[in-house]
Design a protein around this motif. Sequence first.
Motif, mmCIF file in Angstrom:
data_model
loop_
_atom_site.group_PDB
_atom_site.id
_atom_site.type_symbol
_atom_site.label_atom_id
_atom_site.label_comp_id
_atom_site.label_asym_id
_atom_site.label_seq_id
_atom_site.Cartn_x
_atom_site.Cartn_y
_atom_site.Cartn_z
ATOM 1 N N ASP A 214 0.818 -1.216 0.000
ATOM 2 C CA ASP A 214 0.000 0.000 0.000
ATOM 3 C C ASP A 214 0.852 1.266 0.000
ATOM 4 O O ASP A 214 0.427 2.306 -0.502
ATOM 5 N N GLY A 215 2.051 1.184 0.607
ATOM 6 C CA GLY A 215 2.905 2.363 0.699
ATOM 7 C C GLY A 215 4.363 1.967 0.719
ATOM 8 O O GLY A 215 4.714 0.787 0.864
ATOM 9 N N TRP A 216 5.217 2.963 0.555
ATOM 10 C CA TRP A 216 6.649 2.714 0.489
ATOM 11 C C TRP A 216 7.256 2.647 1.892
ATOM 12 O O TRP A 216 7.183 3.607 2.653
ATOM 13 N N GLY A 217 7.876 1.518 2.230
ATOM 14 C CA GLY A 217 8.614 1.403 3.475
ATOM 15 C C GLY A 217 7.860 0.694 4.580
ATOM 16 O O GLY A 217 6.707 0.294 4.432
ATOM 17 N N ASP A 218 8.551 0.570 5.705
ATOM 18 C CA ASP A 218 8.018 -0.054 6.921
ATOM 19 C C ASP A 218 8.330 0.918 8.059
ATOM 20 O O ASP A 218 9.470 1.005 8.512
ATOM 21 N N TRP A 219 7.305 1.640 8.506
ATOM 22 C CA TRP A 219 7.527 2.829 9.328
ATOM 23 C C TRP A 219 7.155 2.621 10.800
ATOM 24 O O TRP A 219 6.122 2.041 11.133
ATOM 25 N N THR A 220 8.018 3.130 11.675
ATOM 26 C CA THR A 220 7.744 3.235 13.110
ATOM 27 C C THR A 220 8.363 4.539 13.611
ATOM 28 O O THR A 220 9.523 4.838 13.296
ATOM 29 N N SER A 221 7.587 5.315 14.356
ATOM 30 C CA SER A 221 8.074 6.582 14.929
ATOM 31 C C SER A 221 8.688 7.485 13.854
ATOM 32 O O SER A 221 9.741 8.090 14.047
ATOM 33 N N HIS A 222 8.016 7.547 12.692
ATOM 34 C CA HIS A 222 8.446 8.398 11.574
ATOM 35 C C HIS A 222 9.791 7.969 10.989
ATOM 36 O O HIS A 222 10.475 8.759 10.342
ATOM 37 N N VAL A 223 10.166 6.718 11.239
ATOM 38 C CA VAL A 223 11.420 6.174 10.716
ATOM 39 C C VAL A 223 11.103 4.995 9.805
ATOM 40 O O VAL A 223 10.354 4.084 10.178
ATOM 41 N N ASN A 224 11.684 4.993 8.613
ATOM 42 C CA ASN A 224 11.549 3.855 7.714
ATOM 43 C C ASN A 224 12.557 2.788 8.115
ATOM 44 O O ASN A 224 13.771 2.980 7.974
ATOM 45 N N LEU A 225 12.086 1.661 8.616
ATOM 46 C CA LEU A 225 12.959 0.593 9.089
ATOM 47 C C LEU A 225 13.513 -0.260 7.957
ATOM 48 O O LEU A 225 14.442 -1.042 8.171
ATOM 49 N N ALA A 226 12.947 -0.141 6.782
ATOM 50 C CA ALA A 226 13.354 -0.977 5.650
ATOM 51 C C ALA A 226 14.364 -0.253 4.770
ATOM 52 O O ALA A 226 14.228 0.938 4.489
ATOM 53 N N TYR A 227 15.363 -0.994 4.324
ATOM 54 C CA TYR A 227 16.335 -0.462 3.380
ATOM 55 C C TYR A 227 16.099 -0.976 1.960
ATOM 56 O O TYR A 227 16.481 -0.305 0.989
ATOM 57 N N ASP A 228 15.494 -2.146 1.821
ATOM 58 C CA ASP A 228 15.242 -2.746 0.519
ATOM 59 C C ASP A 228 13.751 -2.928 0.290
ATOM 60 O O ASP A 228 13.001 -3.268 1.217
ATOM 61 N N SER A 229 13.327 -2.734 -0.955
ATOM 62 C CA SER A 229 11.895 -2.801 -1.262
ATOM 63 C C SER A 229 11.326 -4.191 -1.032
ATOM 64 O O SER A 229 10.133 -4.339 -0.744
ATOM 65 N N ALA A 230 12.150 -5.229 -1.145
ATOM 66 C CA ALA A 230 11.656 -6.589 -0.932
ATOM 67 C C ALA A 230 11.222 -6.830 0.507
ATOM 68 O O ALA A 230 10.532 -7.813 0.792
ATOM 69 N N GLU A 231 11.582 -5.942 1.424
ATOM 70 C CA GLU A 231 11.169 -6.082 2.814
ATOM 71 C C GLU A 231 9.693 -5.785 3.014
ATOM 72 O O GLU A 231 9.092 -6.249 3.988
ATOM 73 N N PHE A 232 9.110 -4.998 2.118
ATOM 74 C CA PHE A 232 7.697 -4.633 2.307
ATOM 75 C C PHE A 232 6.843 -4.824 1.060
ATOM 76 O O PHE A 232 5.620 -4.688 1.129
ATOM 77 N N ALA A 233 7.450 -5.126 -0.080
ATOM 78 C CA ALA A 233 6.698 -5.314 -1.324
ATOM 79 C C ALA A 233 7.082 -6.656 -1.927
ATOM 80 O O ALA A 233 8.167 -6.793 -2.494
#
Length: 278
Positions: A214-233
């Motif tokens: 649905d969106g780019w990244g994996d976010w907690t506390s306004h921080v994107n925890l993911a560095y690679d797109s395969a982590e969330f897509a």
Amino acid sequence: MTERDGAENGLGLRSPCEPANRHTDVQPIVYSCMDLTAATWTDVRDLETDLAVVPVGSTEQHGPHAPLGTDVLTAEAVADAGIERADREVVRAPAIPVGIAAEHRQFPGTMWVTEDTFRDYVGEAVESLAYHGFDRVVIVNGHGGNVDALREIGGRLTRAGDAYVVPFTWFEAVGEHSGDMGHGGPLETALLRHCEPELVREDRIETARADAADGWGDWTSHVNLAYDSAEFAENGVVGDPADGDAQRGETLLELAADSLARLLETVAERDVSRPDHR
């Protein structure tokens, strides 16, 4: 590539960089746009413009339905359409097809270079244009991962006095549509369906939708925890490509091209002398 208005270049492609009077043998050729891929050095020598456009993209995954060259193809389409709308001579440089895309490394076919290599390569390519007098340069970008580096390149070359360099990212210049950008999602799919429809795998759209994020990244506390797109897509897609039809693509191209044409006029006329030390 699709057939675009203009003359065939040496690669058998068609380009909007067409001599204004190509159908007459009486008058000398006058270019409103010159494609360096098709031009000779003597053609370039006789130009009187200092304005150039460099399309920049990436070769990276865009889901199961869209080509790896999506970012290059869309940057070129916008660059050519914007140049057509500009009321002045413009040099159109060859596109730079590999960018900063290590975040897609898990998907086969993706290519990338480091940020340092990208900045050096693009910067030196622009410097070569400036050497020939084309020292007002707009970089038309189609890849989000290039944005920060291109801004740095522009600032560095401008402050050094080598050239006045301005990056333009097409999907940031399409009004309210920009919020739907994603990756291989509605905007890129729409523009491809309008400009390069034969490259969209229509039979894979439903698969692309089903596994899209649905969106780019994996976010907690306004921080994107993911560095690679395969982590969330799972399949590399962000957003719904079904929301990007060819009609929307036509609208996107018009918006981006009009915005680019205005930018080209501004860059051509701007006083680019640097401010005095305060």
